[in-house]
Design a protein around this motif. Sequence first.
Motif, PDB file in Angstrom:
ATOM      1  N   ASP A   1      44.106  41.138  25.619  1.00 27.31           N
ATOM      2  CA  ASP A   1      44.774  39.826  25.771  1.00 27.31           C
ATOM      3  C   ASP A   1      45.691  39.815  26.996  1.00 27.31           C
ATOM      4  N   LEU A   2      46.487  40.883  27.109  1.00 29.38           N
ATOM      5  CA  LEU A   2      47.476  40.938  28.200  1.00 29.38           C
ATOM      6  C   LEU A   2      46.776  41.033  29.553  1.00 29.38           C
ATOM      7  N   GLU A   3      45.659  41.758  29.581  1.00 32.22           N
ATOM      8  CA  GLU A   3      44.925  41.876  30.845  1.00 32.22           C
ATOM      9  C   GLU A   3      44.397  40.530  31.306  1.00 32.22           C
ATOM     10  N   ALA A   4      43.998  39.740  30.367  1.00 26.42           N
ATOM     11  CA  ALA A   4      43.534  38.393  30.716  1.00 26.42           C
ATOM     12  C   ALA A   4      44.676  37.585  31.329  1.00 26.42           C
ATOM     13  N   GLN A   5      45.861  37.684  30.687  1.00 22.44           N
ATOM     14  CA  GLN A   5      47.041  36.989  31.235  1.00 22.44           C
ATOM     15  C   GLN A   5      47.358  37.505  32.637  1.00 22.44           C
ATOM     16  N   PHE A   6      47.277  38.828  32.780  1.00 24.86           N
ATOM     17  CA  PHE A   6      47.598  39.452  34.056  1.00 24.86           C
ATOM     18  C   PHE A   6      46.642  38.964  35.146  1.00 24.86           C
ATOM     19  N   GLU A   7      45.373  38.893  34.818  1.00 25.99           N
ATOM     20  CA  GLU A   7      44.390  38.436  35.806  1.00 25.99           C
ATOM     21  C   GLU A   7      44.668  36.992  36.214  1.00 25.99           C
ATOM     22  N   ASP A   8      45.091  36.179  35.229  1.00 24.53           N
ATOM     23  CA  ASP A   8      45.453  34.785  35.539  1.00 24.53           C
ATOM     24  C   ASP A   8      46.564  34.729  36.599  1.00 24.53           C
ATOM     25  N   VAL A   9      47.596  35.547  36.348  1.00 24.84           N
ATOM     26  CA  VAL A   9      48.732  35.551  37.284  1.00 24.84           C
ATOM     27  C   VAL A   9      48.288  36.064  38.648  1.00 24.84           C
ATOM     28  N   LYS A  10      47.524  37.149  38.608  1.00 22.84           N
ATOM     29  CA  LYS A  10      47.070  37.782  39.848  1.00 22.84           C
ATOM     30  C   LYS A  10      46.272  36.799  40.701  1.00 22.84           C
ATOM     31  N   ALA A  11      45.488  35.962  40.016  1.00 23.91           N
ATOM     32  CA  ALA A  11      44.641  35.001  40.723  1.00 23.91           C
ATOM     33  C   ALA A  11      45.469  33.980  41.500  1.00 23.91           C
ATOM     34  N   GLN A  12      46.747  33.861  41.140  1.00 21.44           N
ATOM     35  CA  GLN A  12      47.607  32.888  41.843  1.00 21.44           C
ATOM     36  C   GLN A  12      48.024  33.409  43.218  1.00 21.44           C
ATOM     37  N   ASN A  13      47.695  34.696  43.469  1.00 22.59           N
ATOM     38  CA  ASN A  13      47.961  35.253  44.800  1.00 22.59           C
ATOM     39  C   ASN A  13      49.434  35.080  45.212  1.00 22.59           C
ATOM     40  N   LEU A  14      50.321  35.517  44.350  1.00 16.64           N
ATOM     41  CA  LEU A  14      51.762  35.301  44.564  1.00 16.64           C
ATOM     42  C   LEU A  14      52.370  36.325  45.524  1.00 16.64           C
ATOM     43  N   HIS A  15      53.484  35.951  46.125  1.00 19.53           N
ATOM     44  CA  HIS A  15      54.275  36.876  46.931  1.00 19.53           C
ATOM     45  C   HIS A  15      55.727  36.785  46.474  1.00 19.53           C
ATOM     46  N   LEU A  16      56.075  37.617  45.536  1.00 25.54           N
ATOM     47  CA  LEU A  16      57.411  37.568  44.954  1.00 25.54           C
ATOM     48  C   LEU A  16      58.143  38.886  45.250  1.00 25.54           C
ATOM     49  N   ASP A  17      59.462  38.816  45.283  1.00 22.26           N
ATOM     50  CA  ASP A  17      60.232  40.004  45.668  1.00 22.26           C
ATOM     51  C   ASP A  17      61.510  40.107  44.831  1.00 22.26           C
ATOM     52  N   MET A  18      61.586  41.115  43.993  1.00 23.05           N
ATOM     53  CA  MET A  18      62.828  41.394  43.254  1.00 23.05           C
ATOM     54  C   MET A  18      63.353  42.772  43.646  1.00 23.05           C
ATOM     55  N   SER A  19      63.126  43.139  44.911  1.00 17.40           N
ATOM     56  CA  SER A  19      63.417  44.515  45.309  1.00 17.40           C
ATOM     57  C   SER A  19      64.807  44.706  45.887  1.00 17.40           C
ATOM     58  N   ARG A  20      65.400  43.646  46.447  1.00 14.82           N
ATOM     59  CA  ARG A  20      66.621  43.913  47.199  1.00 14.82           C
ATOM     60  C   ARG A  20      67.799  43.057  46.769  1.00 14.82           C
ATOM     61  N   GLY A  21      68.964  43.667  46.787  1.00 13.72           N
ATOM     62  CA  GLY A  21      70.180  42.961  46.406  1.00 13.72           C
ATOM     63  C   GLY A  21      70.658  42.045  47.511  1.00 13.72           C
TER      64      GLY A  21
ATOM     65  N   ALA B   1      53.840  49.767  40.419  1.00 15.29           N
ATOM     66  CA  ALA B   1      52.532  49.619  41.071  1.00 15.29           C
ATOM     67  C   ALA B   1      51.761  48.441  40.466  1.00 15.29           C
ATOM     68  N   LYS B   2      51.847  48.344  39.170  1.00  9.45           N
ATOM     69  CA  LYS B   2      51.150  47.256  38.468  1.00  9.45           C
ATOM     70  C   LYS B   2      51.691  45.893  38.925  1.00  9.45           C
ATOM     71  N   ALA B   3      53.011  45.787  38.986  1.00 14.34           N
ATOM     72  CA  ALA B   3      53.638  44.532  39.389  1.00 14.34           C
ATOM     73  C   ALA B   3      53.209  44.165  40.811  1.00 14.34           C
ATOM     74  N   LYS B   4      53.152  45.161  41.659  1.00 11.71           N
ATOM     75  CA  LYS B   4      52.763  44.929  43.048  1.00 11.71           C
ATOM     76  C   LYS B   4      51.335  44.376  43.118  1.00 11.71           C
ATOM     77  N   ASP B   5      50.530  44.869  42.205  1.00 10.02           N
ATOM     78  CA  ASP B   5      49.140  44.437  42.102  1.00 10.02           C
ATOM     79  C   ASP B   5      49.046  42.927  41.871  1.00 10.02           C
ATOM     80  N   ALA B   6      50.066  42.399  41.217  1.00 13.68           N
ATOM     81  CA  ALA B   6      50.085  40.953  40.961  1.00 13.68           C
ATOM     82  C   ALA B   6      51.000  40.218  41.944  1.00 13.68           C
ATOM     83  N   GLY B   7      51.375  40.889  43.015  1.00 13.43           N
ATOM     84  CA  GLY B   7      52.142  40.207  44.064  1.00 13.43           C
ATOM     85  C   GLY B   7      53.645  40.231  43.903  1.00 13.43           C
ATOM     86  N   LEU B   8      54.144  41.104  43.024  1.00 15.29           N
ATOM     87  CA  LEU B   8      55.591  41.204  42.833  1.00 15.29           C
ATOM     88  C   LEU B   8      56.100  42.540  43.361  1.00 15.29           C
ATOM     89  N   VAL B   9      56.970  42.491  44.374  1.00  9.36           N
ATOM     90  CA  VAL B   9      57.549  43.709  44.922  1.00  9.36           C
ATOM     91  C   VAL B   9      58.833  44.048  44.171  1.00  9.36           C
TER      92      VAL B   9
END
Lengths: 428, 428
Positions: B18-38, B366-374
Amino acid sequence: MVAYEELSKEELLQLKSDLEAQFEDVKAQNLHLDMSRGKPSTEQLNLSMDMMDVLRSDSDLVCEEGVDCRNYGVLDGIAEAKQLLADMMEVPKDNIVIFGNSSLNIMYDTIARSMTHGVMGSTPWAKLDKVKFLCPVPGYDRHFAITEYFGIEMINVPMTPTGPDMDMVEELVSTDPAIKGIWCVPKYSNPQGITYSDETVHRFAKLNPAAKDFRIFWDNAYGIHHLYEDKQDYLIEILMECKKEGHPDMVYKFSSTSKISFPGSGIAAIAASDANLADIRKQMRIQTIGHDKLNQLRHARYFGNIHGMVQHMKKHADILRPKFDIVLNTLDKELGGLGIGSWLAPRGGYFISFDSMDGCAKAIVAKAKDAGLVMTGAGATFPYGKDPKDSNIRIAPSYPTVKELKLAAKIFVLSVKLVSIDKLLQTK
Amino acid sequence: MVAYEELSKEELLQLKSDLEAQFEDVKAQNLHLDMSRGKPSTEQLNLSMDMMDVLRSDSDLVCEEGVDCRNYGVLDGIAEAKQLLADMMEVPKDNIVIFGNSSLNIMYDTIARSMTHGVMGSTPWAKLDKVKFLCPVPGYDRHFAITEYFGIEMINVPMTPTGPDMDMVEELVSTDPAIKGIWCVPKYSNPQGITYSDETVHRFAKLNPAAKDFRIFWDNAYGIHHLYEDKQDYLIEILMECKKEGHPDMVYKFSSTSKISFPGSGIAAIAASDANLADIRKQMRIQTIGHDKLNQLRHARYFGNIHGMVQHMKKHADILRPKFDIVLNTLDKELGGLGIGSWLAPRGGYFISFDSMDGCAKAIVAKAKDAGLVMTGAGATFPYGKDPKDSNIRIAPSYPTVKELKLAAKIFVLSVKLVSIDKLLQTK
């Protein structure tokens, strides 16, 4: 004019008595004058006031690369500021790294890094028994203060009208691996206003140092700080010259806008080879998240480009030129032919260097102070503050007003005359 | 909620699907998100834009002491900026020295100086066989980078909800003379948001170091960076506390306005005892002619006084609070009770610290990066980048927009769930 040395004891005593009366007159005025520091005058600072309006609350503060200059990011300088300083320093933009507000601080950091981490992989200097620097003299006291602070032995190299004594530099640098650097102010030097000749620069570029981590510390502080439009010195660009000679890594070049915009609130840069800059960036990445990009943007937008900066420097020259003229004219008129001092007439920079008879500089500075005129301490232009001949005095005409300067120059020449007479009387 | 560990292999596999399906949905949005820096957000930067208008071409740029801030002069900060930062740092004005734009740079310089010149006359650290620092973990990667750069051995000290494990700190500091310092972010710590308890601060002040030149590096980066007006942490002021305990010289305190005005274009300061500051000024005098006084004046006039600064920080809090809430609510709602991660809800600062199951942090990032989240690299919060448990992840919610953050938080919890399931499946 008759040289003082030609005068009899009686003539000297009579002269002394006359001059002392003049000196007492000046002293009675209870003046507070200062020719000690290479500080721009208020009038010069006013030239850059429009810079304060360049960045406003409604300005777009995004730089050419698309970075918001208000936020973190960009380690080594925004593109437009790099371009401006690259043109000012006559090097390609990629050979520039911008730091904070002070080139002196970059030089300090460069030495500090060499002490703890070596230079491009060399043994850290702190781990060596002995590290030496060559110091062309007279020179800039703050250079010498840095090397002294790190326990680096300083070796005096006499300045000539074309730059440091290159025979001596070549001999020492090629034979002594403990010699890791030389301090140079190659254009309108501090304090003499000498610009290194083409031959001198060529010989620098051709040096074959015994130490692989030997570096020329090329402090081009006055690169565009001319006094005259029709009489300008020309200095060969050292980075390119070293590259041509197969020594691309042998030089660090430093500069800043301290005496172009605002001292303390300008921007400073180092120019060096790719390999040197890679070494420097390794440290920078640890030392800081980045320098003040808003101030970089402010400078880039204010000057626009190097042409704007050159125009700006003409306004500085218009203010400085009459001040240099007052001092030089007074020296010529009052001391010319007396055989008690010599000086050069610089075409740029911030100083006039005066050489008194041996053993008189300290006494002259003390005498001037007695009449309310502060000069740079005698000896300051030499490593460890020790002028072996006690003869060099740095004159900084930039800060006082024209009116103050006329008085200051008068006090100075009176002090020179009186101290010289005392000196001559000792042997009559 | 049922803890994942309680689930059977089949249930986990079904959930994973189930979660993988959700993950693929998000990944398909081709996002570029960044929660890496203060990093403060653009909205936060906009809060300080009026600062750009404080100094204008028609402004009087003379500071309280009568010095023209445009020129050379004043080594360690103008009076009004010292007063402002003294109030911000809760110390007397005389115990403040202002530097350039970065407190990190002050910390770097402090370590560099200790390496080459020792501390108040002690042996330069570079001349010792071994120098060690205590590093409360998880902590700030850039602290660790400085000590690593200088070859200082780092010893992990676990953080507790009241600060570092003080039993361990006391034991090590009192017995090992090679331990010369400890890195602390005592309020709203990076990354956990923990504020040291009264007892912890008291125990710090009472330390009896084996090394005379041991110093507490107290990086109070988030001293007034509260998220809530009604829920604020309180930290005992360490300088006064050390003085009371007879160890006035044992601490350096650092801070800056980087996350108050503009990162990179703020002002930074060190607070320390008179004796420490005298030691520091000896170096400063060699290193620089002075820092950017115009920027100091700009800050002093913009904020007026500490009350102005505190009001300003409320505006930052209003922007940051909803962002922290999004992340914390998502963590609570999606991961609460699952037994696959833990976190704290900080009352200030810039980070949320997340601890995954052991051995999962790298895989989650690594997983988060796979979906466009740094995210901040796993391990970054530990010396040498080595998290022994591979479990700590730093979340920085400040920079993304609220909309981006909702997506980012979703990707993050999905990544945590998926990686945790894989981990659990290995033993089922």
